[in-house]
Design a protein around this motif. Structure first.
Motif, PDB file in Angstrom:
ATOM      1  N   ARG A 162       0.839  -1.201   0.000  1.00 55.07           N
ATOM      2  CA  ARG A 162       0.000   0.000   0.000  1.00 55.07           C
ATOM      3  C   ARG A 162       0.879   1.258   0.000  1.00 55.07           C
ATOM      4  O   ARG A 162       0.594   2.226  -0.694  1.00 55.07           O
ATOM      5  N   ALA A 163       1.950   1.216   0.803  1.00 60.69           N
ATOM      6  CA  ALA A 163       2.843   2.373   0.879  1.00 60.69           C
ATOM      7  C   ALA A 163       3.542   2.626  -0.457  1.00 60.69           C
ATOM      8  O   ALA A 163       3.953   3.755  -0.742  1.00 60.69           O
ATOM      9  N   SER A 164       3.683   1.588  -1.286  1.00 54.37           N
ATOM     10  CA  SER A 164       4.351   1.744  -2.584  1.00 54.37           C
ATOM     11  C   SER A 164       3.460   2.434  -3.607  1.00 54.37           C
ATOM     12  O   SER A 164       3.925   2.782  -4.696  1.00 54.37           O
ATOM     13  N   GLY A 165       2.169   2.591  -3.277  1.00 53.58           N
ATOM     14  CA  GLY A 165       1.263   3.266  -4.192  1.00 53.58           C
ATOM     15  C   GLY A 165       0.216   2.384  -4.828  1.00 53.58           C
ATOM     16  O   GLY A 165      -0.633   2.868  -5.579  1.00 53.58           O
ATOM     17  N   LEU A 166       0.236   1.077  -4.528  1.00 57.67           N
ATOM     18  CA  LEU A 166      -0.781   0.183  -5.091  1.00 57.67           C
ATOM     19  C   LEU A 166      -2.129   0.426  -4.415  1.00 57.67           C
ATOM     20  O   LEU A 166      -2.199   0.871  -3.266  1.00 57.67           O
ATOM     21  N   SER A 167      -3.202   0.111  -5.112  1.00 52.91           N
ATOM     22  CA  SER A 167      -4.532   0.242  -4.531  1.00 52.91           C
ATOM     23  C   SER A 167      -4.716  -0.802  -3.433  1.00 52.91           C
ATOM     24  O   SER A 167      -3.999  -1.804  -3.371  1.00 52.91           O
ATOM     25  N   THR A 168      -5.698  -0.568  -2.581  1.00 52.23           N
ATOM     26  CA  THR A 168      -5.976  -1.514  -1.503  1.00 52.23           C
ATOM     27  C   THR A 168      -6.292  -2.894  -2.052  1.00 52.23           C
ATOM     28  O   THR A 168      -5.833  -3.910  -1.535  1.00 52.23           O
ATOM     29  N   ARG A 169      -7.058  -2.920  -3.138  1.00 53.45           N
ATOM     30  CA  ARG A 169      -7.457  -4.208  -3.722  1.00 53.45           C
ATOM     31  C   ARG A 169      -6.244  -4.977  -4.241  1.00 53.45           C
ATOM     32  O   ARG A 169      -6.078  -6.163  -3.949  1.00 53.45           O
ATOM     33  N   ASP A 170      -5.376  -4.303  -5.024  1.00 52.77           N
ATOM     34  CA  ASP A 170      -4.196  -4.974  -5.577  1.00 52.77           C
ATOM     35  C   ASP A 170      -3.231  -5.403  -4.467  1.00 52.77           C
ATOM     36  O   ASP A 170      -2.643  -6.485  -4.524  1.00 52.77           O
ATOM     37  N   ALA A 171      -3.051  -4.524  -3.468  1.00 57.45           N
ATOM     38  CA  ALA A 171      -2.128  -4.842  -2.375  1.00 57.45           C
ATOM     39  C   ALA A 171      -2.604  -6.074  -1.614  1.00 57.45           C
ATOM     40  O   ALA A 171      -1.808  -6.962  -1.280  1.00 57.45           O
ATOM     41  N   TYR A 172      -3.910  -6.148  -1.323  1.00 56.68           N
ATOM     42  CA  TYR A 172      -4.436  -7.303  -0.588  1.00 56.68           C
ATOM     43  C   TYR A 172      -4.303  -8.581  -1.414  1.00 56.68           C
ATOM     44  O   TYR A 172      -3.913  -9.632  -0.902  1.00 56.68           O
ATOM     45  N   ARG A 173      -4.616  -8.480  -2.712  1.00 58.58           N
ATOM     46  CA  ARG A 173      -4.518  -9.676  -3.561  1.00 58.58           C
ATOM     47  C   ARG A 173      -3.082 -10.191  -3.621  1.00 58.58           C
ATOM     48  O   ARG A 173      -2.838 -11.396  -3.536  1.00 58.58           O
ATOM     49  N   LEU A 174      -2.119  -9.274  -3.768  1.00 55.08           N
ATOM     50  CA  LEU A 174      -0.721  -9.689  -3.824  1.00 55.08           C
ATOM     51  C   LEU A 174      -0.256 -10.275  -2.503  1.00 55.08           C
ATOM     52  O   LEU A 174       0.445 -11.292  -2.467  1.00 55.08           O
ATOM     53  N   ALA A 175      -0.633  -9.634  -1.390  1.00 52.28           N
ATOM     54  CA  ALA A 175      -0.228 -10.145  -0.078  1.00 52.28           C
ATOM     55  C   ALA A 175      -0.808 -11.524   0.176  1.00 52.28           C
ATOM     56  O   ALA A 175      -0.173 -12.378   0.807  1.00 52.28           O
ATOM     57  N   ARG A 176      -1.992 -11.765  -0.330  1.00 50.66           N
ATOM     58  CA  ARG A 176      -2.651 -13.058  -0.119  1.00 50.66           C
ATOM     59  C   ARG A 176      -2.140 -14.138  -1.071  1.00 50.66           C
ATOM     60  O   ARG A 176      -1.900 -15.278  -0.660  1.00 50.66           O
TER      61      ARG A 176
END
Length: 393
Positions: free
Chosen positions: A165-179
Motif C-alpha cells: 500500500r505504501a508503494s502506491g498500489l490500490s488496496t485491492r491490488d495490495a491485498y490480492r498480492l499479499a494473499r
C-alpha cells in the motif's frame, strides 16, 4: 455460536475493504474520464474556485446513481467528493464520513489532489442472514463451517500488505498480492532487497513477477553476486524472468575474444573500447599465470619492459590505435597503469549500467612484499577467466 459471530465480523470487514477499494478506483476513473484540461484551465481564472466546485457538484450527482457495493453486500456505501485542490463541496464536506482518501496526480506541471469520503452502513438483514446461516451450518457440520471464512493473512503477509500500500498500489491490488503472490515462507534478506529494488514504483504485475522470481531464486541458494545478476536481469529484461534466473544460476565466467574485440560476462556481451579492452586482457593474462599481480613500476620507464612487450602483443591483435600504442612503446609508468585502471573501471561500469556489479570484475590491491610499492590484480580467480585467442601463450 462463536463460529457464526466470527464469520459475520469477517464478512462485514471484507465487504468494507472491498467498498473502499472500489471507491478508490471509481474516483480515479472519474478523474481520468470526466475531468478535462478545460475544467482545470478554467479553474486557474475563475474566482473562488467555481469551476472545480461546479465539477464536484456535477460529479457527486452522478455518484448518487452509482454503487461501490454489490447487491446483497453486508454493507452499503455512500461515496462523495469532498475537496478539490482546497476547494470544498460544502454539502458533502460538512457531513461525517467514516473513511476518507485522496487521489493525487500531476498535469501540465501542476499538482492536483481530490479528496473523497465514504460512509458505510451495515446491512443488518444481510448480516443476520449470514449469522443464522453459519450458525445452522456449524450445527450440521461442526468445524466445517470454518471453510467459508477467508484465510486470514499471516503477520508476514500483513507486513507486506502495508509495504505494498505504501508503494502506491490500490488496496485491492495490495491485498490480492499479499494473499496470493507473497511466498509462503519468509523471504531472505537478499530476496527481500531484490523484490524492493526490482518492483518498487511498478504496477501489480511487476510485483507479482518479482515475488515469483524471488521465491524460485531463494530455493536455489544463490550467492550475493548471483542475486545482483538476478536483479540486473530483471531490470534489463523485465519481460523475461527465466533469463534473469538463468543469469543468476550461471557459473562465474569472463570470456575474452581479442580478435573480435569481444568481452562476455556470464554470456552477456559487453562493449569496451580497444584500449581498455587491451588493458583488461593484460590483467586477465597475468591472473592466469602465477599469482596474477602486476606491480606498479618504479619511476624508470624501462623497468617494465616485460609488461610493455605483453601489452604491445595484445594491442596488435586487438588493433589498438597507433597513438596509444606509441605511448606504451616509450615505457609504462605507475601513472600509466593508474589511468588505465580508472578508464577500465569507468567503461565497465557504463557497459553494465551497475557500478556495484562491476566491482566484482575489477581489481584488488596489496603492497608488494617489500612494502615499497602497490600491486594490483583482477579479483576473479583464474578458473573464471578465459582468453580464447591469447597470443601470449
Amino acid at each position: 455460536m462463536m463460529v457464526a459471530a466470527l464469520a459475520t465480523v469477517v464478512i462485514e470487514r471484507s465487504a468494507s475493504t472491498q467498498a473502499i477499494g472500489a471507491a478508490e478506483q471509481l474516483v480515479e476513473t472519474l478523474v481520468r474520464e470526466n475531468l478535462s484540461e478545460h475544467v482545470l484551465g478554467r479553474a486557474e481564472h475563475a474566482p473562488d474556485g467555481y469551476a472545480l466546485w461546479h465539477w464536484m457538484r456535477r460529479a457527486n450527482e452522478r455518484l448518487t446513481e452509482q454503487s461501490v457495493t454489490s447487491a446483497g453486500a453486508a454493507v452499503s456505501a455512500d461515496l462523495r467528493l469532498l475537496r478539490f485542490d482546497g476547494v470544498t463541496e460544502s454539502r458533502a464536506a460538512d457531513e461525517p464520513w467514516r473513511t476518507t482518501g485522496t487521489v493525487s496526480w500531476e498535469e501540465g506541471g501542476q499538482s492536483h489532489a481530490l479528496e473523497w469520503g465514504l460512509r458505510l452502513e451495515h446491512q443488518w438483514a444481510v448480516l443476520a442472514a449470514v449469522f443464522a446461516g453459519v450458525w445452522l451450518a456449524s450445527l450440521l457440520a461442526g468445524v466445517g463451517a470454518l471453510q467459508i471464512l477467508p484465510t486470514p493473512l499471516a503477520p508476514y503477509r500483513q507486513a507486506w500488505l502495508h509495504r505494498l500500500r505504501a508503494s502506491g498500489l490500490s488496496t485491492r491490488d495490495a491485498y490480492r498480492l499479499a494473499r496470493d503472490a507473497v511466498p509462503d515462507s519468509d523471504l531472505s534478506e537478499e530476496a527481500d532487497d531484490f523484490v524492493a529494488e526490482v518492483a518498487e514504483g511498478g504496477d501489480a504485475q511487476r510485483w507479482q513477477n518479482a515475488f515469483a522470481v524471488a521465491a524460485e531464486a531463494q530455493s536455489r541458494e544463490l550467492s550475493a553476486i548471483d542475486w545482483q545478476w538476478l536483479q540486473w536481469g530483471m531490470i534489463h529484461f523485465p519481460d523475461d524472468p527465466d533469463y534473469a534466473l538463468q543469469l543468476a544460476s550461471t557459473s562465474e565466467c569472463v570470456e575474452l575474444h581479442l580478435e573480435k574485440r569481444a568481452l562476455l560476462i556470464r554470456g552477456v556481451p559487453l562493449t569496451l573500447k580497444p584500449v581498455p579492452l587491451c588493458w583488461y586482457a593484460l590483467y586477465a593474462h597475468y591472473r592466469l599465470i602465477g599469482e596474477g599481480w602486476i606491480e606498479n613500476p618504479r619511476s624508470d620507464r624501462h623497468a617494465a619492459t616485460e609488461l610493455r612487450d605483453a601489452y604491445l602483443t595484445l594491442a596488435e591483435l586487438i588493433q589498438v590505435d597507433a597513438r596509444s600504442e606509441r605511448a606504451v612503446r616509450e615505457g609504462i609508468t605507475e601513472r600509466d597503469l593508474t589511468r588505465a585502471r580508472t578508464r577500465l573501471k569507468d567503461e565497465l561500469e557504463a557497459a553494465l549500467g551497475d557500478a556495484n556489479l562491476a566491482q566484482h570484475y575489477l581489481f584488488e590491491e596489496s603492497p608488494t612484499p617489500k612494502g615499497d610499492r602497490r600491486r594490483f590484480r583482477l579479483k576473479l580467480p583464474p578458473v573464471a577467466l578465459d582468453i580464447s585467442d591469447n597470443p601470449l601463450i
